[in-house]
Scaffold this motif. Structure first.
Motif, PDB file in Angstrom:
ATOM      1  N   PRO A 146       0.832  -1.207   0.000  1.00  0.00           N
ATOM      2  CA  PRO A 146       0.000   0.000   0.000  1.00  0.00           C
ATOM      3  C   PRO A 146       0.866   1.256   0.000  1.00  0.00           C
ATOM      4  O   PRO A 146       1.962   1.280   0.570  1.00  0.00           O
ATOM      5  N   ASP A 147       0.379   2.305  -0.651  1.00  0.00           N
ATOM      6  CA  ASP A 147       1.155   3.531  -0.770  1.00  0.00           C
ATOM      7  C   ASP A 147       0.373   4.782  -0.370  1.00  0.00           C
ATOM      8  O   ASP A 147       0.812   5.895  -0.605  1.00  0.00           O
ATOM      9  N   ALA A 211       3.992   7.222   2.851  1.00  0.00           N
ATOM     10  CA  ALA A 211       2.794   7.026   2.018  1.00  0.00           C
ATOM     11  C   ALA A 211       2.918   7.912   0.782  1.00  0.00           C
ATOM     12  O   ALA A 211       2.292   8.978   0.690  1.00  0.00           O
ATOM     13  N   PRO A 212       3.718   7.517  -0.203  1.00  0.00           N
ATOM     14  CA  PRO A 212       4.057   8.398  -1.327  1.00  0.00           C
ATOM     15  C   PRO A 212       2.911   8.783  -2.242  1.00  0.00           C
ATOM     16  O   PRO A 212       3.020   9.748  -2.995  1.00  0.00           O
ATOM     17  N   LEU A 363      -1.527   4.480   5.187  1.00  0.00           N
ATOM     18  CA  LEU A 363      -1.445   3.144   4.570  1.00  0.00           C
ATOM     19  C   LEU A 363      -2.573   2.254   5.070  1.00  0.00           C
ATOM     20  O   LEU A 363      -3.216   1.540   4.287  1.00  0.00           O
ATOM     21  N   VAL A 364      -2.811   2.274   6.371  1.00  0.00           N
ATOM     22  CA  VAL A 364      -3.881   1.455   6.949  1.00  0.00           C
ATOM     23  C   VAL A 364      -5.238   1.942   6.453  1.00  0.00           C
ATOM     24  O   VAL A 364      -6.114   1.140   6.095  1.00  0.00           O
ATOM     25  N   TRP A 365      -5.416   3.255   6.427  1.00  0.00           N
ATOM     26  CA  TRP A 365      -6.697   3.820   5.994  1.00  0.00           C
ATOM     27  C   TRP A 365      -7.008   3.399   4.555  1.00  0.00           C
ATOM     28  O   TRP A 365      -8.151   3.100   4.208  1.00  0.00           O
ATOM     29  N   ALA A 403       4.812  -0.617  10.197  1.00  0.00           N
ATOM     30  CA  ALA A 403       3.981  -0.651   8.985  1.00  0.00           C
ATOM     31  C   ALA A 403       3.583  -2.068   8.565  1.00  0.00           C
ATOM     32  O   ALA A 403       2.391  -2.330   8.340  1.00  0.00           O
ATOM     33  N   PRO A 404       4.522  -3.022   8.437  1.00  0.00           N
ATOM     34  CA  PRO A 404       4.107  -4.364   8.011  1.00  0.00           C
ATOM     35  C   PRO A 404       3.127  -5.034   8.974  1.00  0.00           C
ATOM     36  O   PRO A 404       2.175  -5.688   8.544  1.00  0.00           O
ATOM     37  N   ALA A 405       3.360  -4.875  10.265  1.00  0.00           N
ATOM     38  CA  ALA A 405       2.473  -5.486  11.247  1.00  0.00           C
ATOM     39  C   ALA A 405       1.086  -4.854  11.194  1.00  0.00           C
ATOM     40  O   ALA A 405       0.063  -5.542  11.291  1.00  0.00           O
ATOM     41  N   ALA A 406       1.040  -3.539  11.047  1.00  0.00           N
ATOM     42  CA  ALA A 406      -0.251  -2.854  10.988  1.00  0.00           C
ATOM     43  C   ALA A 406      -1.049  -3.293   9.772  1.00  0.00           C
ATOM     44  O   ALA A 406      -2.256  -3.551   9.856  1.00  0.00           O
TER      45      ALA A 406
END
Length: 449
Positions: A146-147, A211-212, A363-365, A403-406
């Motif tokens: 995700p970006d 989050a590019p 990223l999560v959103w 980030a990866p865990a989330a």
């Protein structure tokens, strides 16, 4: 029809009103001709038919209304010191509160980076090859798919350089006296640095953010000197609410608490926005100094995700504020990011750490089903419950944002959490039902074409 002052201010817009009328006045330049104070004026709504009457109350004591808001019923006014008591005693006024100052740390001192071996400049083709900062790598943001696409992020700061080779600015608004409402350019450097950490482009040049592909909005609430007022910060929150900007990132802080700012934060949170803030750079007595309370405001508010900072050795940064309201830890020392004049700079602070968490939140959103401001609590819960324990003390809150865990958490791809937000869950279900109905009728119409 006769235009009231309320209609005039409403037509100009809160940002333009701030630009035209919002600068602090002094005895020397005040049109009132005496010492004035800038205050929030809250109406006794049961005694007022409309907010316009509150403007008349302010005018009656010799004051001038300088800011109104779309989502809040209070106003900001410049009032003669001699008229404050009369204003407070007016039965149509509930409370009057001082408009305190906020800003970035006074000792924030970025250094232009030479790690790329060449300067920036307006010719983007001459910019150095892209590399992520150590912070992006440490939280694993360089190893996820995700970006941030489609997620709106408000950078409430000194503005953002709109033509920086490593940034794309989706829009914004200026709520300071430094320029017009549409002038959200950064002439300080702080906001551009923060924006780069959160969302610098993945374009093979300079740096890359967490989050590019997030939509970055330059919400200028701090002036060109890095200072501002709570009223300008509230105006920025108000603008994000009116424009459905999901994530509100604040790398700033003030010494004083404010019940007015608290009210704005609570309303934004209730509307589904996620608010994040730097814990402060007031220092600490070590990672286990759990009794210390050195955080700045509004990081201490319960509806705000407060972020502390660590260095490259996984130690709590010596400058980082600590306190019982800390939520998450993030890289904050010697972080390279974009800055003004198309340059790159290395800087430190919890104000630098905060946009790392902002980026992971985007990223999560992105992976969830909400479109626009939705229940932010599930996203906040995911960030906290998937954080990595690094310090093992109160100074990191739930731990280092991961980030990866989330993104690996099963809730990251779910919609609204019915148990924590039944209203959001019902709304999500209704949206799906509407989509099915529309799809059915489109299919039915297709049979007769």
């Amino acid at each position: 029809m006769k235009l009231s002052r309320r209609r005039v201010l409403g037509g100009i817009g809160a940002g333009a009103a701030a630009g035209l009328l919002g600068a602090p006045t002094s005895a020397a330049d005040s049109s009132i001709g005496t010492d004035t104070e800038r205050v929030f004026v809250h109406p006794q709504t049961s005694l007022l038919d409309e907010l316009g009457e509150l403007l008349d109350v302010v005018e009656a004591v010799g004051g001038t209304t300088v800011l109104e808001f779309d989502n809040f019923d209070f106003v900001v006014a410049e009032v003669p010191s001699t008229g404050l008591d009369q204003l407070r005693q007016d039965p149509r006024v509930a409370t009057v509160e001082e408009d305190d100052e906020t800003g970035i740390p006074s000792d924030w001192s970025p250094s232009l980076s030479d790690i790329f071996g060449s300067p920036g400049g307006s010719d983007c083709s001459t910019h150095p090859d892209q590399r992520p900062s150590w912070g992006v790598e440490r939280i694993g943001a360089d190893a996820v798919e995700p970006d941030g696409s489609g997620v709106d992020v408000g950078i409430l700061d000194t503005g953002i350089q709109s033509d920086h080779c490593s940034l794309s600015v989706a829009g914004g608004r200026n709520f300071t006296a430094d320029g017009t409402a549409g002038d959200y350019e950064d002439r300080h450097g702080h906001g551009t640095h923060v924006a780069g950490v959160a969302g610098a482009l993945d374009n093979d040049r300079g740096v890359v953010g967490v989050a590019p592909e997030a939509n970055l909005y330059a919400v200028k609430v701090l002036g060109d000197d890095g200072s501002g007022r709570y009223s300008e910060l509230i105006a920025g929150i108000d603008w994000c609410m009116s424009n459905d900007v999901e994530i509100i990132s604040m790398s700033l802080g003030g010494e004083a608490e404010s019940s007015t700012l608290a009210r704005a934060i609570e309303k934004a949170h209730s509307a589904g926005h996620l608010l994040l803030c730097a814990a402060g750079n007031e220092g600490n007595d070590g990672a286990d100094s759990c009794d210390a309370e050195t955080m700045t405001y509004p990081a201490t508010h319960e509806d705000v995700v407060a972020v502390t900072a660590m260095d490259e050795t996984d130690r709590l940064a010596s400058y980082s504020s600590v306190g019982s309201a800390v939520d998450l830890l993030a890289p904050g020392t010697n972080v390279t990011s974009s800055t003004v004049d198309n340059e790159y700079a290395e800087a430190s602070g919890t104000n630098v750490a905060t946009p790392f968490v902002t980026g992971v939140a985007a990223l999560v959103w992105e992976t969830r089903e909400e479109d626009g401001p939705g229940p932010s609590d599930p996203v906040r819960k995911i960030l906290g419950e998937t954080a990595e324990t690094v310090l093992g003390t109160c100074a990191e809150g739930d731990g280092l944002v991961n980030a990866p865990a989330a993104l690996g958490d099963e809730r990251a791809t779910e919609g609204s959490d019915w148990s924590s937000d039944p209203v959001g869950g019902i709304r999500s279900l209704l949206e799906r039902v509407v989509d099915l109905i529309v799809g059915f009728f489109e299919w039915l119409l297709g049979l007769f074409r």
